[in-house]
Enzyme design. Structure first.
Site, PDB file in Angstrom:
ATOM      1  N   ASP A   1       0.724  -1.461  -0.267  1.00 52.58           N
ATOM      2  CA  ASP A   1       0.231  -0.130  -0.422  1.00 52.58           C
ATOM      3  C   ASP A   1       0.936   1.581   0.245  1.00 52.58           C
ATOM      4  OD1 ASP A   1       1.270  -0.211   3.003  1.00 52.58           O
ATOM      5  OD2 ASP A   1      -0.712  -1.026   3.381  1.00 52.58           O
TER       6      ASP A   1
ATOM      7  N   ASN B   1      -8.260  -2.505  13.797  1.00 53.91           N
ATOM      8  CA  ASN B   1      -8.896  -3.207  13.479  1.00 53.91           C
ATOM      9  C   ASN B   1      -9.073  -4.220  13.096  1.00 53.91           C
ATOM     10  OD1 ASN B   1      -8.097  -2.339  11.343  1.00 53.91           O
ATOM     11  ND2 ASN B   1      -9.729   0.000  10.796  1.00 53.91           N
TER      12      ASN B   1
ATOM     13  N   HIS C   1      -7.325  -4.601  10.002  1.00 52.25           N
ATOM     14  CA  HIS C   1      -7.125  -4.689   8.355  1.00 52.25           C
ATOM     15  C   HIS C   1      -5.892  -5.663   8.560  1.00 52.25           C
ATOM     16  CE1 HIS C   1      -4.835  -0.130   9.409  1.00 52.25           C
ATOM     17  NE2 HIS C   1      -3.554  -1.056   9.143  1.00 52.25           N
TER      18      HIS C   1
ATOM     19  N   GLU D   1      -9.699  -1.498   4.825  1.00 57.23           N
ATOM     20  CA  GLU D   1     -10.762  -1.996   6.726  1.00 57.23           C
ATOM     21  C   GLU D   1     -11.394  -2.502   6.348  1.00 57.23           C
ATOM     22  OE1 GLU D   1      -8.586   0.109   8.643  1.00 57.23           O
ATOM     23  OE2 GLU D   1      -7.614   2.052   7.371  1.00 57.23           O
TER      24      GLU D   1
END
Ligand code: F6R
Length: 255
Positions: A74, A143, A145, A150
């Site tokens: 990313d 979270n 990810h 996400e």
């Protein structure tokens, strides 16, 4: 301690240093056994020590990256590769400037791009043109990810534009001088790209990852916790330190 659960290899180490060393050894073995390997690489705090070990292996043991190709997971949108906050800069600083990789073989999503969809499509095509990623390295967000996939109501397949979660922006603000400077969007490879990799290693360190790690291993497979999809990958190794692994260890020791 080493465990196997639902086909996942789970290794819990005493320290961040040990898990980083083990991760570097897995990558080194891949590079030695297949000098033309395609590696999928992650950024963030967690793999920093792993990269340090790889750089040491290159300089002390002549670990050879000449024919390796890399794809990063990313990149933040809107910043150039010369920006110290970019993942391109991070990769140069932690790995690429210190090893003998051919620069033409380095692939990182672009932070500045006019045609985002076109770029994402090209990134997927380039991965596909090389076959599959041989070894994908992942971290995990608090979270759940992976890459910048996400929590969502579906699994994004290919490389795509991401709107970062508020929690991710807060977590990553530690690298910026203020939270307002954290980009709100990124380009990330998708879950299909990750799942098509032949082998996956996921690294997690620290108490703040304990819940996400537990959910990834024992929770439901759901796009609401993207890392949970790894439960159905057929070659995944999860490397934990005792802080990130303490909750799963309690469960694993009962089995
Ligand atoms: C980074 C990436 C992210 C990180 C995750 C954990 O390329 O794709 O998924 O792996 O946010 O980051 P750290 O290691 O900083 O806790």
């Amino acid at each position: 301690m080493k465990y196997s659960y639902k086909g996942m290899n789970i290794e819990i180490y005493e320290s961040y240093d040990e898990l980083s060393n083990k991760a570097a050894q897995i990558i080194a073995a891949q590079v030695i056994l297949k000098p033309k390997s395609v590696l999928g690489l992650a950024t963030g705090s967690t793999p920093e020590r792993m990269y340090k070990y790889l750089v040491e292996m290159h300089s002390n043991l002549k670990l050879d990256f000449e024919n390796i190709t890399t794809f990063n997971l990313d990149e933040y949108l809107g910043i150039t590769e010369n920006n110290v906050q970019s993942y391109a800069y991070y990769m140069n600083q932690h790995l690429f400037n210190h090893i003998n990789i051919n620069r033409d073989n380095i692939n990182i999503p672009k932070g500045i791009v006019n045609d985002i969809n076109g770029f994402c499509h090209q990134y997927d095509e380039k991965i596909a043109s090389l076959g599959k990623i041989d070894l994908q390295v992942l971290g995990i967000g608090t979270n759940g990810h992976i890459g910048f996939n996400e929590p969502d109501v579906f699994f994004e397949a290919g490389t795509h534009l991401v709107k970062l979660d508020e929690g991710t922006i807060v977590a990553n603000s530690r690298f910026f001088s203020s939270i307002d400077e954290v980009p709100k969007e990124a380009i990330s490879i998708g879950i299909r790209n990750i799942m098509q990799s032949k082998k996956v290693i996921l690294l997690a360190s620290g108490k703040n990852k304990e819940e996400a790690v537990w959910e990834m291993i024992f929770g439901q497979v759901t796009p609401n916790l993207p890392a949970s999809i790894l439960q159905v990958h057929n070659d995944v190794t999860i490397l934990l330190d005792k802080e990130s692994g303490s909750k799963v260890k309690i469960e694993l020791d009962k089995l």
